[in-house]
Design an enzyme around this catalytic site. Sequence first.
Site, PDB file in Angstrom:
ATOM      1  N   GLU A 184       0.808  -1.219   0.000  1.00 52.68           N
ATOM      2  CA  GLU A 184       0.000   0.000   0.000  1.00 52.68           C
ATOM      3  C   GLU A 184       0.849   1.281   0.000  1.00 52.68           C
ATOM      4  O   GLU A 184       0.777   2.097   0.932  1.00 52.68           O
ATOM      5  CB  GLU A 184      -0.970  -0.006   1.174  1.00 52.68           C
ATOM      6  CG  GLU A 184      -1.934  -1.184   1.123  1.00 52.68           C
ATOM      7  CD  GLU A 184      -3.028  -1.138   2.190  1.00 52.68           C
ATOM      8  OE1 GLU A 184      -2.957  -0.249   3.073  1.00 52.68           O
ATOM      9  OE2 GLU A 184      -3.946  -1.962   2.131  1.00 52.68           O
ATOM     10  N   GLU A 191      -4.944  -8.580   0.875  1.00 59.11           N
ATOM     11  CA  GLU A 191      -5.634  -8.152   2.099  1.00 59.11           C
ATOM     12  C   GLU A 191      -7.113  -8.009   1.807  1.00 59.11           C
ATOM     13  O   GLU A 191      -7.501  -7.422   0.795  1.00 59.11           O
ATOM     14  CB  GLU A 191      -5.114  -6.807   2.622  1.00 59.11           C
ATOM     15  CG  GLU A 191      -3.771  -6.838   3.295  1.00 59.11           C
ATOM     16  CD  GLU A 191      -3.417  -5.502   3.933  1.00 59.11           C
ATOM     17  OE1 GLU A 191      -4.348  -4.734   4.296  1.00 59.11           O
ATOM     18  OE2 GLU A 191      -2.219  -5.220   4.053  1.00 59.11           O
TER      19      GLU A 191
END
Length: 481
Positions: free
Chosen positions: A179, A385
């Site tokens: 991320e 995720e």
Amino acid sequence: MVTAAQQQTASAPDASRTFPEGFLWGFSTAAYQIEGAVAEDGRTPSIWDTYARTPGRVRNGDSGDIATDHYHRWREDVALMADLGVGAYRFSLAWPRIQPTGRGPAAQKGLDFYRRLVDELLEKNIQPVVTLYHWDLPQELEDAGGWPERATAERFAEYAALAADALGDRVKTWTTLNEPWCSAFLGYGSGVHAPGRTDPVAALRAAHHLNLAHGLAVQALRDRIPADARCLVSLNFHQVRPLTGSDADADAARRIDALANRVFTGPMLRGAYPEDLLKDTAALTDWSYVRDGDLALIHQPLDLLGVNYYTPTLVSRADGSGSHSSDGHGNSAHSPWPAADEVAFHQPPGDTTPMKGWAVDPTGLYDLLRRLASDFPGLPLAITENGTACDDYADPSGQVNDPARIAYLRGHLAAVHQAVADGADVRGYFLWSLLDNFEWGHGYGKRFGAVYVDYPTGTRIPKASARWYSEVARTGTLPDD
């Protein structure tokens, strides 16, 4: 907007709902959120240690000093995963544990911890999936300028080489960054993540140098890992939707898509920054920090694309409704969206999780997977995720029942299954997260784990969702009920 047909596509029951043979099931964690032991065996502070110790930054003044004490209880945690029958564990290495100053030789005690962890995973037939960077930049590198500076990308490549030299003979799957949008735009734009800076130009510079770090790290890894090992990056894709069908709202969605997604997929996967992104941000920066040859360095072949998804993003042209900055990422007077003051964010419809503003919408994941499969054909995907926070507690019998998490997982796994059936090449799913843990600015107030952690004692209790997910992982089939 989400159409009725889209909702039906992502949620309609399928009699089989069996995932492809070889589909990989696992859990994800991050070093700072679980390890603790922040001053043991030579580890030095990261930007998150510093940020968490700054008054007012983290709920209740919480920090990752102890977290779930995984540094000392790792054998117990691996045994839990083995009992739950998953085939893979995605975890991050703590950069300041391996290279305390962010430069120079490795700290062998830090590497030894990860050597032991990897060996134990392999002994239990669990594939280790390593992430090099999950936000814990050594504080010394931040003091030298952090991600807005090119030197940080160069230091990251050196760190990647140290990790690969130590673990490359046993780890077959490597993730460069997790991320990077959060690192760049929450860390340097809105300031709700470490290091807490609020400079939109620094955020854009950080995005570029994170891209460069990714490319340099892939090169360093390829020079050291076996030919059959895999490299990927995990991006938290924003499934951006316009509030209405107007041209103005469509343009707002385009602008946020560029800042959220294409700022990374452009250089990483296409070898160029999107022209509309450069035009949108021209009043802030001329992008002169992008040097000749950078895009070629960033554009490295990948074996997988990691997809992190929790909730969709709903936007419009600002008209007095919605909010300019409250988009589910944390409250700040500063926006994480450079040059997007004319965009308003809205609460997506439907139920929400305990994470403020995070709507439960599996259709967003289905649409995202279909889009990525279309935009980048031939590049396999993995959900690295996905999960939800719940207000979990142990009942008087010591059990933790979390039906809301089971419902969330069932809906999102159904969306993944439907996307696969419709042609998306998805190879695996990693539930976030194995354990309740330090949830960044929310401290210990949000529980994402499939395993409940009693923080005063460290006791682990598998929740009902852990057993449910275990059965899915063992059978490869999603039950209808």
